[in-house]
Design a protein around this motif. Structure first.
Motif, PDB file in Angstrom:
ATOM      1  N   ARG A  39       0.923  -0.981   0.175  1.00 46.77           N
ATOM      2  CA  ARG A  39      -0.018   0.225  -0.163  1.00 46.77           C
ATOM      3  C   ARG A  39       0.962   0.795   0.382  1.00 46.77           C
ATOM      4  NH1 ARG A  39      -2.121   0.386   4.917  1.00 46.77           N
ATOM      5  NH2 ARG A  39      -1.578  -1.516   5.740  1.00 46.77           N
ATOM      6  N   LEU A  40       1.670   1.294   1.147  1.00 52.89           N
ATOM      7  CA  LEU A  40       3.386   2.354   0.530  1.00 52.89           C
ATOM      8  C   LEU A  40       3.935   2.749  -0.554  1.00 52.89           C
ATOM      9  CD1 LEU A  40       4.795   2.244   3.936  1.00 52.89           C
ATOM     10  CD2 LEU A  40       2.684   3.419   3.519  1.00 52.89           C
ATOM     11  N   SER A  41       3.748   1.451  -1.240  1.00 51.77           N
ATOM     12  CA  SER A  41       4.317   0.980  -2.651  1.00 51.77           C
ATOM     13  C   SER A  41       3.957   1.893  -3.434  1.00 51.77           C
ATOM     14  CB  SER A  41       4.969   0.181  -2.829  1.00 51.77           C
ATOM     15  OG  SER A  41       4.080  -0.558  -3.477  1.00 51.77           O
ATOM     16  N   LYS A  42       2.417   1.749  -3.658  1.00 50.79           N
ATOM     17  CA  LYS A  42       1.278   2.500  -4.453  1.00 50.79           C
ATOM     18  C   LYS A  42       0.573   3.736  -4.192  1.00 50.79           C
ATOM     19  CE  LYS A  42       2.170  -0.829  -7.504  1.00 50.79           C
ATOM     20  NZ  LYS A  42       3.363  -0.880  -8.333  1.00 50.79           N
ATOM     21  N   ASN A  43       0.655   3.666  -1.983  1.00 54.79           N
ATOM     22  CA  ASN A  43       0.544   5.077  -1.926  1.00 54.79           C
ATOM     23  C   ASN A  43      -1.087   4.763  -2.253  1.00 54.79           C
ATOM     24  OD1 ASN A  43      -0.134   7.743  -1.128  1.00 54.79           O
ATOM     25  ND2 ASN A  43      -0.070   8.768  -3.086  1.00 54.79           N
ATOM     26  N   LEU A  44      -2.074   3.972  -1.272  1.00 53.45           N
ATOM     27  CA  LEU A  44      -2.980   3.112  -1.079  1.00 53.45           C
ATOM     28  C   LEU A  44      -3.276   3.488   0.082  1.00 53.45           C
ATOM     29  CD1 LEU A  44      -2.784   0.863  -3.815  1.00 53.45           C
ATOM     30  CD2 LEU A  44      -4.016   2.928  -4.180  1.00 53.45           C
ATOM     31  N   SER A  45      -4.681   3.574   0.642  1.00 53.60           N
ATOM     32  CA  SER A  45      -4.921   2.850   1.799  1.00 53.60           C
ATOM     33  C   SER A  45      -5.378   1.215   1.292  1.00 53.60           C
ATOM     34  CB  SER A  45      -6.226   3.995   2.026  1.00 53.60           C
ATOM     35  OG  SER A  45      -7.628   3.818   1.789  1.00 53.60           O
ATOM     36  N   LYS A  46      -5.842   1.074   2.927  1.00 53.17           N
ATOM     37  CA  LYS A  46      -6.027  -0.557   3.459  1.00 53.17           C
ATOM     38  C   LYS A  46      -7.489  -0.574   2.484  1.00 53.17           C
ATOM     39  CE  LYS A  46      -6.685  -4.546   6.319  1.00 53.17           C
ATOM     40  NZ  LYS A  46      -5.501  -4.374   7.965  1.00 53.17           N
ATOM     41  N   GLU A  47      -8.438   0.430   3.289  1.00 52.80           N
ATOM     42  CA  GLU A  47      -9.769   0.373   2.499  1.00 52.80           C
ATOM     43  C   GLU A  47      -9.868   0.784   0.890  1.00 52.80           C
ATOM     44  OE1 GLU A  47      -8.034   2.845   4.709  1.00 52.80           O
ATOM     45  OE2 GLU A  47      -8.669   1.341   6.672  1.00 52.80           O
ATOM     46  N   GLU A  48      -9.067   1.766   0.454  1.00 53.27           N
ATOM     47  CA  GLU A  48      -9.061   2.034  -0.573  1.00 53.27           C
ATOM     48  C   GLU A  48      -9.027   0.132  -1.880  1.00 53.27           C
ATOM     49  OE1 GLU A  48      -7.924   6.219  -2.801  1.00 53.27           O
ATOM     50  OE2 GLU A  48      -6.492   4.824  -1.763  1.00 53.27           O
ATOM     51  N   VAL A  49      -7.870  -0.362  -1.382  1.00 58.27           N
ATOM     52  CA  VAL A  49      -7.485  -2.146  -1.829  1.00 58.27           C
ATOM     53  C   VAL A  49      -8.707  -2.589  -1.359  1.00 58.27           C
ATOM     54  CG1 VAL A  49      -5.931  -3.915  -1.394  1.00 58.27           C
ATOM     55  CG2 VAL A  49      -5.191  -1.797  -1.159  1.00 58.27           C
ATOM     56  N   TYR A  50      -9.209  -2.821   0.061  1.00 58.47           N
ATOM     57  CA  TYR A  50     -10.378  -3.656   0.492  1.00 58.47           C
ATOM     58  C   TYR A  50     -11.233  -3.879  -0.715  1.00 58.47           C
ATOM     59  CZ  TYR A  50     -14.098  -5.970   2.959  1.00 58.47           C
ATOM     60  OH  TYR A  50     -14.690  -6.520   3.575  1.00 58.47           O
ATOM     61  N   LEU A  51     -12.486  -2.526  -1.146  1.00 61.03           N
ATOM     62  CA  LEU A  51     -12.917  -2.476  -1.617  1.00 61.03           C
ATOM     63  C   LEU A  51     -12.974  -2.162  -3.341  1.00 61.03           C
ATOM     64  CD1 LEU A  51     -14.097   1.421   0.037  1.00 61.03           C
ATOM     65  CD2 LEU A  51     -15.184  -0.668  -0.063  1.00 61.03           C
ATOM     66  N   ALA A  52     -11.843  -1.922  -4.174  1.00 58.60           N
ATOM     67  CA  ALA A  52     -11.419  -2.199  -5.323  1.00 58.60           C
ATOM     68  C   ALA A  52     -11.200  -4.174  -5.557  1.00 58.60           C
ATOM     69  CB  ALA A  52      -9.904  -2.188  -5.442  1.00 58.60           C
ATOM     70  N   ARG A  53     -11.068  -5.147  -4.967  1.00 64.15           N
ATOM     71  CA  ARG A  53     -10.917  -6.612  -4.621  1.00 64.15           C
ATOM     72  C   ARG A  53     -12.312  -7.085  -4.263  1.00 64.15           C
ATOM     73  NH1 ARG A  53      -7.412  -7.275  -7.870  1.00 64.15           N
ATOM     74  NH2 ARG A  53      -6.562  -9.737  -7.530  1.00 64.15           N
ATOM     75  N   ASN A  54     -13.335  -6.014  -3.647  1.00 65.31           N
ATOM     76  CA  ASN A  54     -14.106  -6.883  -3.496  1.00 65.31           C
ATOM     77  C   ASN A  54     -15.455  -6.508  -4.233  1.00 65.31           C
ATOM     78  OD1 ASN A  54     -14.316  -8.976  -0.738  1.00 65.31           O
ATOM     79  ND2 ASN A  54     -13.081  -6.672  -0.413  1.00 65.31           N
ATOM     80  N   LEU A  55     -15.348  -5.282  -5.091  1.00 66.17           N
ATOM     81  CA  LEU A  55     -16.095  -5.082  -6.133  1.00 66.17           C
ATOM     82  C   LEU A  55     -16.057  -5.800  -7.079  1.00 66.17           C
ATOM     83  CD1 LEU A  55     -15.995  -1.678  -5.702  1.00 66.17           C
ATOM     84  CD2 LEU A  55     -18.255  -2.739  -5.029  1.00 66.17           C
ATOM     85  N   ILE A  56     -14.205  -6.526  -7.316  1.00 67.83           N
ATOM     86  CA  ILE A  56     -14.377  -7.650  -9.098  1.00 67.83           C
ATOM     87  C   ILE A  56     -15.680  -8.057  -8.871  1.00 67.83           C
ATOM     88  CG2 ILE A  56     -12.607  -8.786  -9.925  1.00 67.83           C
ATOM     89  CD1 ILE A  56     -10.505  -6.928  -8.329  1.00 67.83           C
TER      90      ILE A  56
END
Length: 256
Positions: A239-256
């Motif tokens: 997340r640090l390397s991509k400048n993302l929050s944990k919530e952004e990753v979680y939502l992105a993967r669960n909307l797939i």
């Protein structure tokens, strides 16, 4: 290089805590009444995490998909080289219980085993002939089917103190500090450098037990108001390397 394979399967409850370095000396002093330094009391730990080019495995782990698998190679040498002992591990979590399948080889063979598996070409390319571990191979085969080509994608380093229970040796406590990460030049032998993975004034304490925490340990945690926190080293590094929050990753993967 032919090496002896040692596979160990682990099943345990793991909990993590972020602690201020300022209280660490006092906390360690109290823990010493119940814990002692293990065989490798202080160590340097180099990790290489494997994933596909899109980091789908760690994104699924953050989103709590599948069994939150991680594939990593771990070395304890202060200055790892091609002949260092390397632990290749597949970690997963089911119903809050962590499982880990591990074998021991060298860095070159570990990487080739993950990326190519047991094939004639892998053996020609120098894969350690002694790697014939059925469980680790089965786990990796399944992950390759799901994620495609898996290769080294993240380097993570830290210094660790390790303790084990005096009365109950199955209780383990580790304290990690000076954490670094990088997602370029991801090689265990390229040297210790990278970005801070954690505020340098903090440390990570991890408690590993086969079941419930003993009362003395729960009491010490309560005394210092130390609260369990979710912290994935690889997940945080991604997340640090991509400048993302944990919530952004979680939502992105669960909307797939």
């Amino acid at each position: 290089m032919s090496t002896q394979i040692i596979q160990t399967q682990f099943k345990r409850i793991e909990t993590k805590y972020i602690i201020d370095k300022a209280i660490l000396p006092q906390l360690e002093e109290e823990l010493k009444a119940h814990l002692k330094a293990d065989e490798f009391a202080e160590s340097t730990i180099t990790n290489v995490y494997f994933d596909n080019k899109d980091f789908d495995m760690i994104q699924d782990s953050i989103a709590k998909k599948n069994s939150r698998e991680k594939v990593r190679m771990r070395l304890y040498d202060a200055k790892p080289n091609a002949k260092s002992e390397a632990f290749l591990e597949v970690k997963k979590k089911e119903d809050g219980v962590g499982f880990k399948y591990r074998l021991t080889t060298n860095p070159i063979s570990a990487e080739r085993f993950v990326t190519k598996g047991i094939t004639d070409q892998a053996l020609v390319d120098g894969l350690d002939h002694s790697i014939v571990d059925d469980k680790v191979n089965a786990e990796l085969t399944q992950l390759r089917k799901r994620y495609g080509n898996i290769k080294p994608m993240m380097y993570i380093y830290y210094d660790r103190k390790s303790y084990k229970g005096i009365a109950d040796k199955k209780v383990r406590v580790t304290i990690d500090q000076n954490l670094l990460y990088r997602d370029e030049n991801v090689s265990a032998t390229a040297g210790k450098y990278g970005q801070d993975l954690l505020d340098p004034t903090k440390v990570i304490m991890e408690i590993k037990v086969p079941g419930e925490q003993p009362d003395w340990l729960a009491n010490i945690l309560a005394k210092y108001n130390i609260i369990q926190q979710s912290f994935s080293k690889y997940g945080t590094a991604y997340r640090l390397s991509k400048n993302l929050s944990k919530e952004e990753v979680y939502l992105a993967r669960n909307l797939i």
